[in-house]
Write a protein that holds these residues in place. Sequence first.
Motif, PDB file in Angstrom:
ATOM      1  N   GLU A   5       0.839  -1.183   0.000  1.00 50.74           N
ATOM      2  CA  GLU A   5       0.000   0.000   0.000  1.00 50.74           C
ATOM      3  C   GLU A   5       0.878   1.238   0.000  1.00 50.74           C
ATOM      4  O   GLU A   5       1.897   1.281   0.681  1.00 50.74           O
ATOM      5  CB  GLU A   5      -0.897   0.012   1.247  1.00 50.74           C
ATOM      6  N   PRO A   6       0.518   2.267  -0.763  1.00 52.84           N
ATOM      7  CA  PRO A   6       1.309   3.487  -0.756  1.00 52.84           C
ATOM      8  C   PRO A   6       1.274   4.147   0.620  1.00 52.84           C
ATOM      9  O   PRO A   6       0.249   4.141   1.297  1.00 52.84           O
ATOM     10  CB  PRO A   6       0.615   4.355  -1.807  1.00 52.84           C
ATOM     11  N   GLU A   7       2.414   4.691   1.051  1.00 55.41           N
ATOM     12  CA  GLU A   7       2.481   5.342   2.351  1.00 55.41           C
ATOM     13  C   GLU A   7       1.739   6.676   2.288  1.00 55.41           C
ATOM     14  O   GLU A   7       1.884   7.441   1.344  1.00 55.41           O
ATOM     15  CB  GLU A   7       3.939   5.578   2.749  1.00 55.41           C
ATOM     16  N   LEU A   8       0.939   6.929   3.317  1.00 56.87           N
ATOM     17  CA  LEU A   8       0.148   8.152   3.357  1.00 56.87           C
ATOM     18  C   LEU A   8       0.991   9.333   3.810  1.00 56.87           C
ATOM     19  O   LEU A   8       1.836   9.207   4.700  1.00 56.87           O
ATOM     20  CB  LEU A   8      -1.032   7.977   4.319  1.00 56.87           C
ATOM     21  N   HIS A   9       0.738  10.490   3.210  1.00 59.80           N
ATOM     22  CA  HIS A   9       1.370  11.735   3.638  1.00 59.80           C
ATOM     23  C   HIS A   9       0.350  12.856   3.596  1.00 59.80           C
ATOM     24  O   HIS A   9      -0.548  12.875   2.759  1.00 59.80           O
ATOM     25  CB  HIS A   9       2.554  12.091   2.731  1.00 59.80           C
ATOM     26  N   LEU A  10       0.506  13.796   4.516  1.00 61.59           N
ATOM     27  CA  LEU A  10      -0.332  14.987   4.523  1.00 61.59           C
ATOM     28  C   LEU A  10      -0.064  15.834   3.282  1.00 61.59           C
ATOM     29  O   LEU A  10       1.081  16.154   2.982  1.00 61.59           O
ATOM     30  CB  LEU A  10      -0.005  15.839   5.755  1.00 61.59           C
ATOM     31  N   THR A  11      -1.118  16.204   2.597  1.00 56.52           N
ATOM     32  CA  THR A  11      -0.957  17.206   1.545  1.00 56.52           C
ATOM     33  C   THR A  11      -0.916  18.575   2.207  1.00 56.52           C
ATOM     34  O   THR A  11      -1.256  18.726   3.395  1.00 56.52           O
ATOM     35  CB  THR A  11      -2.127  17.159   0.551  1.00 56.52           C
ATOM     36  N   GLU A  12      -0.514  19.588   1.469  1.00 54.91           N
ATOM     37  CA  GLU A  12      -0.474  20.942   2.019  1.00 54.91           C
ATOM     38  C   GLU A  12      -1.863  21.374   2.482  1.00 54.91           C
ATOM     39  O   GLU A  12      -2.013  22.000   3.537  1.00 54.91           O
ATOM     40  CB  GLU A  12       0.058  21.923   0.971  1.00 54.91           C
ATOM     41  N   HIS A  25      -9.543  25.132  18.167  1.00 55.99           N
ATOM     42  CA  HIS A  25     -10.060  24.374  19.309  1.00 55.99           C
ATOM     43  C   HIS A  25      -9.341  24.740  20.606  1.00 55.99           C
ATOM     44  O   HIS A  25      -9.984  24.927  21.635  1.00 55.99           O
ATOM     45  CB  HIS A  25      -9.909  22.871  19.052  1.00 55.99           C
ATOM     46  N   CYS A  26      -8.014  24.860  20.567  1.00 56.14           N
ATOM     47  CA  CYS A  26      -7.279  25.015  21.826  1.00 56.14           C
ATOM     48  C   CYS A  26      -6.114  25.993  21.775  1.00 56.14           C
ATOM     49  O   CYS A  26      -5.396  26.151  22.768  1.00 56.14           O
ATOM     50  CB  CYS A  26      -6.774  23.657  22.320  1.00 56.14           C
ATOM     51  N   GLY A  27      -5.898  26.649  20.640  1.00 53.57           N
ATOM     52  CA  GLY A  27      -4.874  27.689  20.577  1.00 53.57           C
ATOM     53  C   GLY A  27      -3.489  27.241  20.190  1.00 53.57           C
ATOM     54  O   GLY A  27      -2.613  28.082  19.967  1.00 53.57           O
ATOM     55  N   LEU A  28      -3.240  25.936  20.111  1.00 58.93           N
ATOM     56  CA  LEU A  28      -1.921  25.461  19.718  1.00 58.93           C
ATOM     57  C   LEU A  28      -1.714  25.705  18.228  1.00 58.93           C
ATOM     58  O   LEU A  28      -2.560  25.341  17.411  1.00 58.93           O
ATOM     59  CB  LEU A  28      -1.755  23.975  20.023  1.00 58.93           C
ATOM     60  N   PHE A  29      -0.599  26.321  17.897  1.00 57.00           N
ATOM     61  CA  PHE A  29      -0.342  26.679  16.505  1.00 57.00           C
ATOM     62  C   PHE A  29       0.885  25.937  15.988  1.00 57.00           C
ATOM     63  O   PHE A  29       1.934  25.920  16.635  1.00 57.00           O
ATOM     64  CB  PHE A  29      -0.121  28.183  16.364  1.00 57.00           C
ATOM     65  N   PHE A  30       0.747  25.334  14.825  1.00 53.26           N
ATOM     66  CA  PHE A  30       1.846  24.612  14.192  1.00 53.26           C
ATOM     67  C   PHE A  30       2.174  25.286  12.865  1.00 53.26           C
ATOM     68  O   PHE A  30       1.321  25.377  11.980  1.00 53.26           O
ATOM     69  CB  PHE A  30       1.457  23.151  13.972  1.00 53.26           C
ATOM     70  N   ASP A  31       3.414  25.792  12.742  1.00 53.65           N
ATOM     71  CA  ASP A  31       3.807  26.466  11.501  1.00 53.65           C
ATOM     72  C   ASP A  31       4.184  25.453  10.433  1.00 53.65           C
ATOM     73  O   ASP A  31       4.103  24.234  10.645  1.00 53.65           O
ATOM     74  CB  ASP A  31       4.952  27.455  11.767  1.00 53.65           C
ATOM     75  N   GLU A  32       4.605  25.952   9.282  1.00 56.37           N
ATOM     76  CA  GLU A  32       4.912  25.075   8.147  1.00 56.37           C
ATOM     77  C   GLU A  32       6.011  24.073   8.474  1.00 56.37           C
ATOM     78  O   GLU A  32       6.038  22.962   7.941  1.00 56.37           O
ATOM     79  CB  GLU A  32       5.316  25.919   6.931  1.00 56.37           C
ATOM     80  N   ASP A  33       6.918  24.469   9.372  1.00 63.48           N
ATOM     81  CA  ASP A  33       8.007  23.560   9.746  1.00 63.48           C
ATOM     82  C   ASP A  33       7.513  22.362  10.543  1.00 63.48           C
ATOM     83  O   ASP A  33       8.258  21.394  10.742  1.00 63.48           O
ATOM     84  CB  ASP A  33       9.065  24.314  10.571  1.00 63.48           C
ATOM     85  N   SER A  34       6.277  22.436  11.028  1.00 69.48           N
ATOM     86  CA  SER A  34       5.715  21.343  11.835  1.00 69.48           C
ATOM     87  C   SER A  34       4.953  20.314  11.001  1.00 69.48           C
ATOM     88  O   SER A  34       4.414  19.359  11.548  1.00 69.48           O
ATOM     89  CB  SER A  34       4.770  21.914  12.902  1.00 69.48           C
ATOM     90  N   LYS A  35       4.929  20.513   9.693  1.00 73.47           N
ATOM     91  CA  LYS A  35       4.144  19.613   8.839  1.00 73.47           C
ATOM     92  C   LYS A  35       4.611  18.165   8.986  1.00 73.47           C
ATOM     93  O   LYS A  35       3.792  17.245   9.097  1.00 73.47           O
ATOM     94  CB  LYS A  35       4.235  20.045   7.379  1.00 73.47           C
ATOM     95  N   TYR A  36       5.916  17.943   9.007  1.00 70.57           N
ATOM     96  CA  TYR A  36       6.430  16.577   9.121  1.00 70.57           C
ATOM     97  C   TYR A  36       6.022  15.965  10.464  1.00 70.57           C
ATOM     98  O   TYR A  36       5.669  14.787  10.542  1.00 70.57           O
ATOM     99  CB  TYR A  36       7.945  16.560   8.968  1.00 70.57           C
ATOM    100  N   LEU A  37       6.063  16.779  11.540  1.00 68.23           N
ATOM    101  CA  LEU A  37       5.661  16.301  12.863  1.00 68.23           C
ATOM    102  C   LEU A  37       4.209  15.830  12.842  1.00 68.23           C
ATOM    103  O   LEU A  37       3.902  14.718  13.306  1.00 68.23           O
ATOM    104  CB  LEU A  37       5.832  17.424  13.895  1.00 68.23           C
ATOM    105  N   LEU A  38       3.313  16.643  12.316  1.00 70.48           N
ATOM    106  CA  LEU A  38       1.908  16.247  12.248  1.00 70.48           C
ATOM    107  C   LEU A  38       1.724  15.037  11.346  1.00 70.48           C
ATOM    108  O   LEU A  38       0.943  14.121  11.656  1.00 70.48           O
ATOM    109  CB  LEU A  38       1.053  17.417  11.745  1.00 70.48           C
ATOM    110  N   ASP A  39       2.445  15.009  10.257  1.00 70.13           N
ATOM    111  CA  ASP A  39       2.355  13.902   9.301  1.00 70.13           C
ATOM    112  C   ASP A  39       2.659  12.577   9.986  1.00 70.13           C
ATOM    113  O   ASP A  39       1.858  11.628   9.960  1.00 70.13           O
ATOM    114  CB  ASP A  39       3.328  14.162   8.152  1.00 70.13           C
ATOM    115  N   ARG A  40       3.810  12.498  10.614  1.00 72.51           N
ATOM    116  CA  ARG A  40       4.252  11.238  11.200  1.00 72.51           C
ATOM    117  C   ARG A  40       3.424  10.839  12.422  1.00 72.51           C
ATOM    118  O   ARG A  40       3.087   9.668  12.606  1.00 72.51           O
ATOM    119  CB  ARG A  40       5.732  11.330  11.604  1.00 72.51           C
ATOM    120  N   ARG A  41       3.092  11.809  13.261  1.00 72.82           N
ATOM    121  CA  ARG A  41       2.412  11.461  14.508  1.00 72.82           C
ATOM    122  C   ARG A  41       0.920  11.233  14.327  1.00 72.82           C
ATOM    123  O   ARG A  41       0.339  10.361  14.984  1.00 72.82           O
ATOM    124  CB  ARG A  41       2.696  12.532  15.562  1.00 72.82           C
TER     125      ARG A  41
END
Length: 289
Positions: A5-12, A25-41
């Motif tokens: 199966e192809p590995e899933l990745h977040l699109t922009e 929802h809660c005020g936590l902000f993730f900038d563009e540099d955090s995309k990989y963090l959100l993707d993997r986790r």
Amino acid sequence: MPFFEPELHLTEEEFRLIRDLIYHHCGLFFDEDSKYLLDRRLLQRVTLHNLSGFREYYQFLKYDRKKEQEISDIMDLLTTNETYFFREAFQLRAFTDEIVPELAKLKQRDRTLRIWSAGCSTGEEPYTIAMLLLEMGCFDGWRIDIVGSDISHRVVQHARKGVYGKASFRATEERYIKRFFTDAEGGYRINDEVRELVTISQMNLFDQNRLALLGKMDVIFCRNVIIYFDETSKKKVIEAFYNTLRGGGYLLLGHSESLMNITTSFALKHLKNDMVYQKTDRTSGGVVT
């Protein structure tokens, strides 16, 4: 030939949708540099719920009846909950040697002391505060309320259980362990004398209705929490702290945190042991009493 199966990745677009949903929802902000963090986790959550991908996961976060619990669960994946007893000793010394004696004099009539540990993680901070007040021994007959809150269901459950391993005691003197803990499987259990002073609650700092139920506080600890917020979210949370504090109440932040460019509603007070913030009168700029 084996099928993979192809590995899933977040699109922009998916990244922005999920990031913005968490932010509102809660005020936590993730900038563009955090995309990989959100993707993997967050891929762990996509897999756990047997979803087809991040687009469906976004719909889950937005509309599913368990969306509140899901956002609480992913906070554990996206933030650092590392803490320990008696963290930031200089600030705690300012609390016990300077702030508490001042409040004890001011509040002799109503004999109540209310303290909020906001973003308490696994509970070491509110329990530390309780141990320090018990050690001072000057509040017999007082009503002491210490509230520990966190957005994460997992760490709140840990705090309520009150059992801690070796890592939590890296800055704890042996005498505190002997007085306030008993042996338990997996470490030490906080005793009832301490627990009776502390209430642990799951709370989102953006939830105005829940915050209103707290009532007025004399001291708020919020250490190493607002570092996860952008300026707009910081202003919203600090405004809530201002409204929750009694006149002249104290706000204690982490040493890497500051109210510069956020608000002028608190005075930076230079104590012997540390610098803390005190609620001021917005009209006069003086300390509210």
